[in-house]
Motif scaffolding. Structure first.
Motif, PDB file in Angstrom:
ATOM      1  N   GLN A  48       0.828  -1.206   0.000  1.00  0.00           N
ATOM      2  CA  GLN A  48       0.000   0.000   0.000  1.00  0.00           C
ATOM      3  C   GLN A  48       0.862   1.255   0.000  1.00  0.00           C
ATOM      4  O   GLN A  48       0.556   2.231  -0.648  1.00  0.00           O
ATOM      5  CB  GLN A  48      -0.947   0.019   1.204  1.00  0.00           C
ATOM      6  N   GLN A  96       3.849   1.638  -1.275  1.00  0.00           N
ATOM      7  CA  GLN A  96       4.459   1.833  -2.577  1.00  0.00           C
ATOM      8  C   GLN A  96       3.474   2.417  -3.576  1.00  0.00           C
ATOM      9  O   GLN A  96       3.860   3.164  -4.457  1.00  0.00           O
ATOM     10  CB  GLN A  96       4.999   0.510  -3.105  1.00  0.00           C
ATOM     11  N   ALA A  97       2.227   2.086  -3.457  1.00  0.00           N
ATOM     12  CA  ALA A  97       1.236   2.586  -4.399  1.00  0.00           C
ATOM     13  C   ALA A  97       0.879   4.044  -4.132  1.00  0.00           C
ATOM     14  O   ALA A  97       0.452   4.747  -5.022  1.00  0.00           O
ATOM     15  CB  ALA A  97      -0.022   1.732  -4.333  1.00  0.00           C
ATOM     16  N   GLN A  98       1.056   4.503  -2.908  1.00  0.00           N
ATOM     17  CA  GLN A  98       0.711   5.871  -2.567  1.00  0.00           C
ATOM     18  C   GLN A  98       1.879   6.794  -2.876  1.00  0.00           C
ATOM     19  O   GLN A  98       3.032   6.432  -2.686  1.00  0.00           O
ATOM     20  CB  GLN A  98       0.352   5.965  -1.090  1.00  0.00           C
ATOM     21  N   GLU A  99       1.565   7.995  -3.344  1.00  0.00           N
ATOM     22  CA  GLU A  99       2.612   8.943  -3.685  1.00  0.00           C
ATOM     23  C   GLU A  99       2.106  10.363  -3.439  1.00  0.00           C
ATOM     24  O   GLU A  99       1.008  10.726  -3.842  1.00  0.00           O
ATOM     25  CB  GLU A  99       2.996   8.779  -5.155  1.00  0.00           C
ATOM     26  N   ASP A 103      -1.558  10.376  -4.879  1.00  0.00           N
ATOM     27  CA  ASP A 103      -2.072   9.219  -5.596  1.00  0.00           C
ATOM     28  C   ASP A 103      -2.407   8.123  -4.588  1.00  0.00           C
ATOM     29  O   ASP A 103      -1.542   7.701  -3.816  1.00  0.00           O
ATOM     30  CB  ASP A 103      -1.044   8.707  -6.600  1.00  0.00           C
ATOM     31  N   PHE A 104      -3.654   7.675  -4.599  1.00  0.00           N
ATOM     32  CA  PHE A 104      -4.092   6.616  -3.697  1.00  0.00           C
ATOM     33  C   PHE A 104      -3.525   5.260  -4.109  1.00  0.00           C
ATOM     34  O   PHE A 104      -3.142   4.461  -3.284  1.00  0.00           O
ATOM     35  CB  PHE A 104      -5.618   6.513  -3.677  1.00  0.00           C
ATOM     36  N   ASN A 105      -3.519   5.024  -5.409  1.00  0.00           N
ATOM     37  CA  ASN A 105      -2.999   3.773  -5.960  1.00  0.00           C
ATOM     38  C   ASN A 105      -2.514   4.054  -7.375  1.00  0.00           C
ATOM     39  O   ASN A 105      -2.351   5.213  -7.741  1.00  0.00           O
ATOM     40  CB  ASN A 105      -4.056   2.657  -5.912  1.00  0.00           C
ATOM     41  N   GLU A 106      -2.298   3.016  -8.169  1.00  0.00           N
ATOM     42  CA  GLU A 106      -1.765   3.215  -9.519  1.00  0.00           C
ATOM     43  C   GLU A 106      -2.756   3.879 -10.465  1.00  0.00           C
ATOM     44  O   GLU A 106      -2.371   4.383 -11.509  1.00  0.00           O
ATOM     45  CB  GLU A 106      -1.341   1.869 -10.114  1.00  0.00           C
ATOM     46  N   LYS A 107      -4.037   3.885 -10.142  1.00  0.00           N
ATOM     47  CA  LYS A 107      -5.050   4.412 -11.054  1.00  0.00           C
ATOM     48  C   LYS A 107      -5.702   5.713 -10.590  1.00  0.00           C
ATOM     49  O   LYS A 107      -6.138   6.504 -11.420  1.00  0.00           O
ATOM     50  CB  LYS A 107      -6.160   3.373 -11.284  1.00  0.00           C
ATOM     51  N   TRP A 108      -5.823   5.940  -9.295  1.00  0.00           N
ATOM     52  CA  TRP A 108      -6.596   7.074  -8.789  1.00  0.00           C
ATOM     53  C   TRP A 108      -5.760   7.995  -7.911  1.00  0.00           C
ATOM     54  O   TRP A 108      -4.901   7.549  -7.162  1.00  0.00           O
ATOM     55  CB  TRP A 108      -7.797   6.593  -7.984  1.00  0.00           C
TER      56      TRP A 108
END
Length: 163
Positions: free
Chosen positions: A16, A18-21, A46-51
């Motif tokens: 989780q 790593q997906a957040q930025e 960024d919450f994840n890779e898409k949103w």
């Protein structure tokens, strides 16, 4: 059993994280309605890779024929990453504008200065792309249309720092 739960929790949490930025950007761009260059700051998460979500501020000022236009805009947008770092976004904008007569108008001297202030809310629709230069430094470009009383296009480019 406790060790398995602990290991699963650590793995899930690290995935989780790593997906957040979180990122901060500075940009310059062109606003079609006032025919001027503006500058500002962007924040995104960024919450994840898409949103993800983003907010941006823009300030622009131009003097033209004895009239000064100042724009200050704040955006709040939701982002969807279509492919890799190509994204589409939609959201809202608050625009505060000040128009001031500087006492000179088309070569004719005017005795007094006049100031008009206004604000509007609008809707943003746009797209952008982020290109990774090194670990946490990216270049980005965006184009958006803002639907207000007098809609305009804002094209901008800048540098984005990821944390």
């Amino acid at each position: 059993m406790k060790k398995i739960i602990l290991i699963a929790t650590i793995i899930f949490t690290s995935l989780q994280m790593q997906a957040q930025e979180f990122g901060l950007g500075i940009h310059g761009g062109y606003l079609t309605e006032i025919d001027a260059i503006g500058a500002g700051v962007d924040l995104n998460y960024d919450f994840n890779e898409k949103w993800g979500v983003s907010t941006a501020t823009v300030f622009s000022a131009i003097d033209d024929g004895g009239i000064r236009n100042k724009w200050f805009a704040i955006d709040l947008n939701a982002r969807y990453y279509v492919v890799d770092k190509l994204y589409a976004f939609a959201g809202g904008e608050y625009l505060s504008l000040t128009v001031k007569s500087l006492g000179l108008g088309s070569g004719v001297f005017l005795d007094s200065e006049e100031t008009v202030k206004d604000s509007e809310f609008g809707v943003n629709l746009g797209t952008g792309y982020r290109y990774n230069l090194v670990d946490n430094i990216n270049l980005f470009a965006e184009v958006k249309y803002v639907a207000l009383d007098a809609g305009y296009v804002h094209a901008k480019a800048g540098v984005h720092f990821s944390f």
